[in-house]
Design a protein around this motif. Sequence first.
Motif, PDB file in Angstrom:
ATOM      1  N   SER A   4       0.814  -1.066  -0.054  1.00  0.00           N
ATOM      2  CA  SER A   4       0.073   0.039   0.008  1.00  0.00           C
ATOM      3  C   SER A   4       0.905   1.242  -0.194  1.00  0.00           C
ATOM      4  CB  SER A   4      -0.872  -0.049   1.157  1.00  0.00           C
ATOM      5  OG  SER A   4      -0.250   0.112   2.517  1.00  0.00           O
ATOM      6  N   ARG A   5       0.385   2.261  -0.382  1.00  0.00           N
ATOM      7  CA  ARG A   5       1.286   3.283  -0.742  1.00  0.00           C
ATOM      8  C   ARG A   5       0.916   4.189   0.478  1.00  0.00           C
ATOM      9  NH1 ARG A   5       0.037   5.970  -6.499  1.00  0.00           N
ATOM     10  NH2 ARG A   5       1.510   4.520  -7.807  1.00  0.00           N
ATOM     11  N   PRO A   6       1.947   4.906   1.113  1.00  0.00           N
ATOM     12  CA  PRO A   6       1.380   5.829   1.993  1.00  0.00           C
ATOM     13  C   PRO A   6       0.585   7.041   1.663  1.00  0.00           C
ATOM     14  CG  PRO A   6       3.681   6.119   1.471  1.00  0.00           C
ATOM     15  CD  PRO A   6       3.092   4.974   0.514  1.00  0.00           C
ATOM     16  N   PRO A   7      -0.225   7.491   2.470  1.00  0.00           N
ATOM     17  CA  PRO A   7      -1.082   8.731   2.018  1.00  0.00           C
ATOM     18  C   PRO A   7      -0.241   9.813   1.632  1.00  0.00           C
ATOM     19  CG  PRO A   7      -1.411   8.524   4.343  1.00  0.00           C
ATOM     20  CD  PRO A   7      -0.463   7.319   3.812  1.00  0.00           C
ATOM     21  N   PRO A   8      -0.879  10.675   0.890  1.00  0.00           N
ATOM     22  CA  PRO A   8       0.172  11.705   0.347  1.00  0.00           C
ATOM     23  C   PRO A   8       0.209  12.866   1.382  1.00  0.00           C
ATOM     24  CG  PRO A   8      -2.047  11.717  -0.806  1.00  0.00           C
ATOM     25  CD  PRO A   8      -1.994  10.550   0.072  1.00  0.00           C
ATOM     26  N   PRO A   9       1.480  13.249   1.654  1.00  0.00           N
ATOM     27  CA  PRO A   9       1.632  14.208   2.755  1.00  0.00           C
ATOM     28  C   PRO A   9       0.849  15.447   2.908  1.00  0.00           C
ATOM     29  CG  PRO A   9       3.366  14.414   1.024  1.00  0.00           C
ATOM     30  CD  PRO A   9       2.560  13.193   0.412  1.00  0.00           C
ATOM     31  N   SER A  10       0.216  15.698   3.980  1.00  0.00           N
ATOM     32  CA  SER A  10      -0.649  16.870   3.820  1.00  0.00           C
ATOM     33  C   SER A  10       0.224  18.142   3.868  1.00  0.00           C
ATOM     34  CB  SER A  10      -1.123  16.925   5.165  1.00  0.00           C
ATOM     35  OG  SER A  10      -0.263  17.002   6.363  1.00  0.00           O
TER      36      SER A  10
END
Length: 131
Positions: A4-10
């Motif tokens: 899984s890809r990490p969520p995009p940085p905020s």
Amino acid sequence: YMWSRPPPPSPPPPPPFATMLPVVASVLVCWVLPFLLMRLVERRERAALASTSAALRRQLCAAVRDIATRSLPGDRCLILSGGVDTCAILAAAEEVGVSFAAGITVLTGDDSPDKEFAVAAATAHGLAHHV
């Protein structure tokens, strides 16, 4: 396994000043600038008032001197109410070295407030006083 890809940085939070900018701008425009402009106008008005006051004082002193050139000290009397006008005349006369033989106060009744002011003005200026 699925990677899984990490969520995009905020996005980074805005700097604290950036969120305060509208508030700071409104305070400057609505409060600080009008206050500074008012102070500037007050200073100019005070300077103009001081200039006008000095001119009026010179005119009053000149008028008192003119009266002195046309009369003898023993003949000069002042109708004395003890108010601002007669006290200003007494102060101007004292400033230019003009004297009056006496001050005369006319009262319209026993309860007239002019009496105590006139007595105080005459006493302060060493003027013979007749009520």
